[in-house]
Design an enzyme around this catalytic site. Structure first.
Site, PDB file in Angstrom:
ATOM      1  N   CYS A   2       9.184  24.663  24.540  1.00 49.63           N
ATOM      2  CA  CYS A   2       9.658  26.056  23.946  1.00 49.63           C
ATOM      3  C   CYS A   2      10.941  26.341  25.120  1.00 49.63           C
ATOM      4  CB  CYS A   2       8.656  26.869  24.427  1.00 49.63           C
ATOM      5  SG  CYS A   2       7.005  26.734  23.518  1.00 49.63           S
ATOM      6  N   ARG A  28      15.143  23.613  21.929  1.00 49.49           N
ATOM      7  CA  ARG A  28      13.810  23.363  22.647  1.00 49.49           C
ATOM      8  C   ARG A  28      12.793  23.764  21.585  1.00 49.49           C
ATOM      9  NH1 ARG A  28      13.783  22.199  27.832  1.00 49.49           N
ATOM     10  NH2 ARG A  28      11.651  22.860  28.169  1.00 49.49           N
ATOM     11  N   TRP A  74       7.938  26.246  20.125  1.00 50.45           N
ATOM     12  CA  TRP A  74       7.581  25.403  19.073  1.00 50.45           C
ATOM     13  C   TRP A  74       6.208  25.406  19.446  1.00 50.45           C
ATOM     14  CZ3 TRP A  74       4.620  20.964  19.989  1.00 50.45           C
ATOM     15  CH2 TRP A  74       4.838  19.843  18.757  1.00 50.45           C
ATOM     16  N   ASN A  98       6.044  28.222  28.614  1.00 49.04           N
ATOM     17  CA  ASN A  98       6.230  27.132  28.128  1.00 49.04           C
ATOM     18  C   ASN A  98       5.502  26.132  28.764  1.00 49.04           C
ATOM     19  OD1 ASN A  98       7.375  24.736  26.962  1.00 49.04           O
ATOM     20  ND2 ASN A  98       8.867  24.452  28.751  1.00 49.04           N
ATOM     21  N   GLY A  99       4.504  25.461  27.653  1.00 48.75           N
ATOM     22  CA  GLY A  99       3.495  24.539  28.114  1.00 48.75           C
ATOM     23  C   GLY A  99       2.206  24.799  27.408  1.00 48.75           C
ATOM     24  N   GLU A 462      15.312   2.241  15.849  1.00 53.75           N
ATOM     25  CA  GLU A 462      16.146   3.436  16.164  1.00 53.75           C
ATOM     26  C   GLU A 462      16.909   3.884  14.976  1.00 53.75           C
ATOM     27  OE1 GLU A 462      15.737   5.365  18.527  1.00 53.75           O
ATOM     28  OE2 GLU A 462      17.481   6.735  18.199  1.00 53.75           O
ATOM     29  N   LYS A 466      16.278   7.821  13.749  1.00 55.45           N
ATOM     30  CA  LYS A 466      17.374   8.743  13.447  1.00 55.45           C
ATOM     31  C   LYS A 466      17.013   9.266  11.886  1.00 55.45           C
ATOM     32  CE  LYS A 466      18.076   9.906  16.746  1.00 55.45           C
ATOM     33  NZ  LYS A 466      17.236   9.063  17.575  1.00 55.45           N
ATOM     34  N   GLU A 469      14.108  11.560  11.488  1.00 54.87           N
ATOM     35  CA  GLU A 469      14.038  12.936  12.062  1.00 54.87           C
ATOM     36  C   GLU A 469      14.926  13.923  11.582  1.00 54.87           C
ATOM     37  OE1 GLU A 469      14.146  13.032  16.681  1.00 54.87           O
ATOM     38  OE2 GLU A 469      15.307  11.172  16.192  1.00 54.87           O
ATOM     39  N   HIS A 485       5.210 -10.229   4.208  1.00 52.29           N
ATOM     40  CA  HIS A 485       3.605 -10.603   4.078  1.00 52.29           C
ATOM     41  C   HIS A 485       3.040  -9.016   4.161  1.00 52.29           C
ATOM     42  CE1 HIS A 485       3.914 -14.161   6.379  1.00 52.29           C
ATOM     43  NE2 HIS A 485       5.055 -13.663   7.082  1.00 52.29           N
ATOM     44  N   LYS A 582      13.225  19.229  21.495  1.00 52.36           N
ATOM     45  CA  LYS A 582      14.176  18.242  22.152  1.00 52.36           C
ATOM     46  C   LYS A 582      13.512  17.547  23.305  1.00 52.36           C
ATOM     47  CE  LYS A 582      17.965  16.298  23.315  1.00 52.36           C
ATOM     48  NZ  LYS A 582      18.404  15.153  22.724  1.00 52.36           N
TER      49      LYS A 582
END
Ligand code: AGP
Length: 587
Positions: A2, A28, A74, A98-99, A462, A466, A469, A485, A582
């Site tokens: 956050c 964030r 968030w 935040n946390g 990666e 991307k 996301e 397989h 983020k």
């Protein structure tokens, strides 16, 4: 996870500056937001679900206020809605957080037994009530907050307003980041530097359990013995302008365009003469690399290069698994923690455990002075500058660069200097290719595969992340040889398969795997540094061939831009994708 901001000052700019700070921190977390501000000696709260723009419509910017705290959320405890959004207020206290307060259940039980009632389902409202509960006994704000640091478990960065002392803004932190900055007749708190850059680029970092008491002229920092401590002032090497879009439509695109200079700045930091600023690796006979998400993907590339060229065994693991596994390390092990933000809770938790076990640690970090940087014995900074887009691009490329540099250092190879000097231009040329037409071929698809062998498989991981996301298209990266397989059963007519092959010792085998999916109708996008003319691919993306030590730095560029263009066609929120943040500062 956050973003929190706060202002106290004589210029009555509280609402304007806190709201701007929230916009700068929206990356964030952005499922709800709110602001508390004083006016006529009262604390007023406005909060809204959704993005900051919703809050901006509700806030009266004409109100003069000299004290405010703000929050962009968030959600961790309680769904994203107005009631659960911050700030939370209980009796004399109003806070933003935040946390995660991990012992919120036991605190809540104690509070319920003391007749507290709750409106929200958040740990933050419980924390606020508990501060009020302690204050009723202590009747002193500093003593109260000091008690809190001994009782709360988990992570927190708190901005605090107390009705009994509206001349001061208080803050306290543990694990979650918090900076304090000094302006002219006004001072600020924030989760991260972008929030204050419009006012100043000088700031101090609050350490765990330290308490800040801030008014318009003075910043006092207290330790857990309630002694005043002095702090080093840091200077952010960038400006507000460098942290805004500079004419690009999205931060992500701006940050990709910065990759040539990011590569150059990172290389120059370490490669000039005797590999300056690199810890002495000679005393270790094995390496562990611990990280999350994209940073983990760079660790896999680092493992490949270091094992192949320096012949040192490297073990790579995602932090959330590493922390709970039995790990084999000893005094000859160096554990490397890779993190753009330097605040990722999973990574940080591993770092603290490894340190407790007396093992040497190296942080490869982008944010100067962040927790991973400060907790690690050694630090190698990636010089990517402020990265705002939630989906990392330039910082990922800088992390790859650091692993290439470490490998060159380990084999004492300085022969690549000519090739290194050509890389920024090669990146630039790749950035300026056309990826829109490729995106048009695949943006409506529901499943997109990435395949590769060896180092190309790690790049495909990666590329797939991307795409997922930012475009919300289901995607998976698979070892090219493994597809047959089982997973090949998912290939249908026109299923896009992005195949990467830059290692010519594996290209023939990779082409065989491509033909296996092509035979089942797949649409092939072939990313390669080799001059292969054939009809097994539908689209070919040529990338320059360079030393394998540097090749991943070029290979990733088209993958980042394909993801960007696909997301754009899908009208996704590229810089702030849904459900993400983020910096993931909760485990
Ligand atoms: C990358 O695009 C993601 N945003 C995410 O996977 C990120 O890499 C991961 O959360 C690790 O973050 P860090 O590098 O700040 O530790």
């Amino acid at each position: 996870m956050c973003g929190i901001t706060g202002y106290i000052g004589k210029n009555n700019n509280a609402i304007k500056i806190v709201m701007h700070g929230l916009e700068a921190l929206e990356y964030r977390g952005y499922d709800s937001s709110g602001i508390a501000y004083t006016n006529d000696n009262k604390v007023n709260i406005t909060k809204e679900k959704g993005k900051i723009n919703n809050l901006k419509k509700s806030v009266d910017f004409n109100i003069k206020s000299n004290l405010a705290i703000g929050h962009t959320r968030w959600a961790t405890h309680g769904e994203p809605n107005k009631v659960n959004s911050h700030p939370h207020s209980v009796n004399k206290f109003t806070i933003v957080h935040n946390g995660i307060i991990e012992n919120y259940i036991e605190l809540k039980e104690e509070l319920l037994n003391n007749n507290y009632v709750f409106k929200s389902s958040t740990d933050t409202e419980i924390a606020c009530a508990y501060i009020d509960f302690i204050y009723k006994k202590e009747k002193d704000i500093l003593k109260t907050l000091n008690q809190v640091t001994k009782i709360f478990r988990g992570s927190y960065a708190l901005g605090i307003i107390c009705n009994d002392d509206l001349d001061n803004l208080y803050a306290v932190r543990k694990t979650s980041p918090l900076i304090i900055a000094q302006g002219k007749d006004e001072n600020y708190i924030a989760s991260d530097v972008p929030a204050i850059l419009k006012c100043t680029n000088k700031y101090i970092l609050l350490d765990d359990f330290q308490i800040a008491k801030i008014n318009s002229d003075n910043i006092e920092i207290y330790n857990q013995k309630l002694e005043l401590v002095t702090k080093e002032t840091l200077e952010f090497d960038g400006t507000y302008e460098s942290s805004i879009k500079n004419g690009f439509e999205h931060f992500m695109l701006k940050e990709i365009h910065e990759e040539p200079s990011v590569f150059r700045n990172t290389v120059n930091t370490y490669l000039n003469k005797n590999f300056k600023n690199i810890p002495n690796f000679s005393k270790y006979n094995n390496l562990h690399i611990v990280a999350c998400g994209s940073a983990y993907h760079t660790g896999l590339v680092g493992k490949y290069l270091i094992e192949k060229y320096a012949n040192i065994p490297v073990y790579v693991e995602v932090a959330s698994e590493y922390r709970y596994k039995h790990n084999f390390y000893d005094k000859q092990t160096l554990v490397i923690f890779v993190s753009q933000s330097g605040e990722t809770a999973d990574t940080l938790a591993c770092l603290k455990k490894v340190k407790e076990d007396g093992i040497d640690t190296l942080g490869i970090v982008n944010v100067v002075g962040s927790s991973v940087a400060r907790e690690s014995k050694y630090v190698m900074y990636t010089k990517a500058g402020c990265e705002i887009a939630v989906a990392t691009t330039k910082a990922y490329l800088a992390q790859l660069t650091v692993f290439s540099i470490i490998t060159m250092y380990l084999i004492n190879d300085k022969s690549l200097s000519n090739e290194i000097s050509s890389i920024p231009t090669l990146i630039d040329n790749l950035i300026n290719k056309d990826y829109k037409s490729i995106a048009k071929e695949i943006y409506k698809d529901k499943n997109i595969f990435f395949i590769g062998r060896g180092i190309d498989y790690f790049l495909s991981m990666e590329g797939s992340l991307k795409l997922k996301e930012i475009s919300y298209i289901n995607s998976v990266a698979y070892q090219a040889g493994e597809l047959k397989h089982g997973t090949i059963s998912l290939i249908e007519k026109n299923t896009p398969v992005i195949a990467i092959s830059t290692d010519n010792t594996l290209t023939e085998k990779t082409i065989s795997n491509i033909k296996e999916v092509k035979a089942r109708g797949a649409k092939i996008i072939f990313v390669t540094n080799q001059n292969i003319i054939d009809n097994f691919y539908d689209i070919k993306i040529d990338i320059p061939k360079v030393s394998e030590l540097l090749q991943p730095i070029l290979t990733i560029v088209p993958l980042q831009l394909i993801a960007y263009e696909v997301a754009k066609l899908n009208k996704c929120d590229i810089d702030k994708p849904r459900n993400l943040a983020k910096s993931v500062t909760v485990e």
